[in-house]
Scaffold this active site. Structure first.
Site, PDB file in Angstrom:
ATOM      1  N   LYS A 106       7.148  16.546  -0.135  1.00 40.98           N
ATOM      2  CA  LYS A 106       8.184  16.599  -1.185  1.00 40.98           C
ATOM      3  C   LYS A 106       7.683  15.793  -2.364  1.00 40.98           C
ATOM      4  O   LYS A 106       6.848  14.895  -2.210  1.00 40.98           O
ATOM      5  CB  LYS A 106       9.481  15.979  -0.665  1.00 40.98           C
ATOM      6  CG  LYS A 106      10.718  16.405  -1.403  1.00 40.98           C
ATOM      7  CD  LYS A 106      11.161  17.765  -0.910  1.00 40.98           C
ATOM      8  CE  LYS A 106      12.505  18.171  -1.408  1.00 40.98           C
ATOM      9  NZ  LYS A 106      13.029  19.305  -0.638  1.00 40.98           N
TER      10      LYS A 106
HETATM   11  N1  GLU Z   1      12.951  22.830  -1.933  1.00 40.30           N
HETATM   12  C1  GLU Z   1      13.217  23.742  -0.874  1.00 40.30           C
HETATM   13  C2  GLU Z   1      13.635  23.012   0.384  1.00 40.30           C
HETATM   14  O1  GLU Z   1      14.088  21.870   0.340  1.00 40.30           O
HETATM   15  C3  GLU Z   1      12.089  24.733  -0.657  1.00 40.30           C
HETATM   16  C4  GLU Z   1      10.761  24.146  -0.343  1.00 40.30           C
HETATM   17  C5  GLU Z   1       9.635  25.164  -0.332  1.00 40.30           C
HETATM   18  O2  GLU Z   1       9.891  26.331  -0.526  1.00 40.30           O
HETATM   19  O3  GLU Z   1       8.505  24.742  -0.133  1.00 40.30           O
HETATM   20  O4  GLU Z   1      13.614  23.541   1.457  1.00 40.30           O
END
Ligand code: GLU
Length: 430
Positions: A106
């Site tokens: 993240k």
């Molecule tokens: N931000 C989204 C999540 O928290 C998607 C992450 C992604 O597609 O890599 O799942």
């Protein structure tokens, strides 16, 4: 009552769930509870008025034993490294649970997108990606959209990385791109639709208030961003009634139902949902305890906590946001007979279609939207089925144990089992 930070909650949950992982090696706990790598960068950006401002950015790789790190980049004024770390861990469990070959990561930049121009956002994004350098890559760590970032942000990320690594196919370095830049059809609404596929599959097996489908069920949704709005649309298409809907400024209530298309048009005109004709204004706190069958928190963390959980009237809470229900609230809801479909299961649709995008990029192909949605539904349903079965097994092995009865425990234990098994199969290095 004080609510522990999402980071502490995450640690507590991993600790709790480890008790239910078969043959768990205790020494792995710290490895699984902490990030493998956390990067902080601070960089200057020239603003539109000629002044210069410095911004902090983070990228955390929690675990990459099942594949490259995967997870969104969020832009938020209150973002902290601690929060990014706990969200990165959630990505590890989410990917393991939905069965995509990724680890968890993240990232984000501390900034308020509402106060920034498009040019400023572009310069922040490009500089942030340049600072991260080779800490992201198509086979190492792959960003995606998250709160207050979108397909445009991903296009800038792709373009910046591509400029830094010319002469090769760099499309799989980031997902959630615009469709003409290699984005997948269906990615935009994937998280919201995944929430609805997961809910439908759950209803088909367990039902809610005697209903085995969404037809006629009353739903309250907190959050009307990308996830909340896509979920609202898909729910209404299946005959559900949206009785309450909230955004960051407040919420609206209408027992006869709110039309998501009209709500979207009203919000676009007025910048908020409150005041929409035919609805009554309520607070977001009132939305959480509104009279409904299903509550979908699709906004921020810790919205259902020890203080308001006893008043929740829904029979099913579906976590479209990350971490919206605190560990204390989990147990209170369980005591009241309310089931929670946990975030790592319910909102995995986004990363699932991110995986489809990554595969299409590597193959230089584009699948149809029908194909994407069919595969998404299949994976969401399979994961829900696996968690429900695992939950039954845990409850048989641990009767009268409230933790063992939570679907979150089953989901987390299953994901941790897959990750810890992979660690041991690969062999601990050296
Ligand atoms: N931000 C989204 C999540 O928290 C998607 C992450 C992604 O597609 O890599 O799942």
């Amino acid at each position: 009552m004080t609510t522990p930070s999402p980071h502490k909650q995450g640690l507590l949950r991993v600790l709790d769930a480890s008790r239910y992982v078969t043959d768990f090696k205790k020494g792995l706990l710290a490895h699984l509870a902490n990030p493998r790598r956390a990067i902080t960068v601070c960089f200057p950006v020239e603003m539109d008025d000629g002044s210069v401002r410095s911004f902090f950015g983070y990228r955390v790789l929690h675990n990459n034993v099942l594949g490259p790190g995967k997870g969104g980049i969020r832009y938020h004024p209150d973002l902290t490294l601690e929060e990014v770390s706990s969200l990165a861990a959630l990505m590890t469990w989410k990917c393991a649970l939905i069965g995509v070959p990724f680890g968890g990561a993240k990232g984000g930049v501390v900034c308020d997108t509402k106060q920034l121009s498009e040019g400023e956002l572009r310069r922040i994004t490009r500089r942030f990606i340049a600072e991260l350098g080779d800490n992201i890559g198509p086979h190492t760590d792959i960003p995606a959209p998250d709160m207050y970032t979108n397909a445009q942000t991903m296009a800038w990320i792709y373009d910046t990385y591509d400029a830094m690594h010319p002469g090769r196919n760099n499309r799989p370095v980031v997902t959630g791109k615009p469709v003409d830049q290699g984005g997948s059809l269906g990615r935009q609404d994937a998280t919201g639709r995944g929430v609805v596929f997961a809910t439908e599959h759950y209803l088909g097996i367990r039902g809610v208030n005697g209903h085995r489908s969404l037809q006629g069920l009353r739903v309250a949704i907190q959050g009307f961003g990308n996830v909340g709005s896509a979920a609202a649309k898909a729910l209404v298409e299946r005959g559900a009634v949206i009785v309450a809907l909230g955004d960051s400024q407040g919420a609206i209530h209408a027992p006869e139902g709110i039309d998501p298309a009209q709500a979207m048009a009203f919000k676009q005109r007025n910048g908020r949902l409150c005041g929409m004709p035919g609805t009554t204004n309520i607070s977001n706190a009132e939305l959480i305890t509104a009279d409904c069958d299903i509550l979908i928190p699709a906004a921020t963390a810790s919205q259902v906590h020890a203080d308001n959980a006893p008043d929740v009237r829904a029979r099913l809470v579906v976590e479209a946001a990350n971490d919206p229900v605190t560990p204390q609230a989990d147990l209170i809801l369980h005591q009241h007979g309310i089931t929670v479909l946990p975030d790592i299961l319910a909102n995995a649709g986004g990363v699932c279609v991110s995986y489809f995008e990554w595969v299409q990029n590597i193959q230089n192909e584009q699948w149809t939207e029908d194909e994407v949605l069919h595969k998404l539904r299949e994976r969401m349903s399979r994961a829900v089925g696996q968690v429900l079965r695992h939950s039954e097994a845990l409850q048989n092995d641990h009767p009268d144990d409230a933790h063992a009865a939570l679907l979150r425990t089953a989901a987390l234990a299953l994901a941790m089992e897959r990750v810890s098994c992979a660690v041991l199969e690969r062999g601990i290095w050296p």
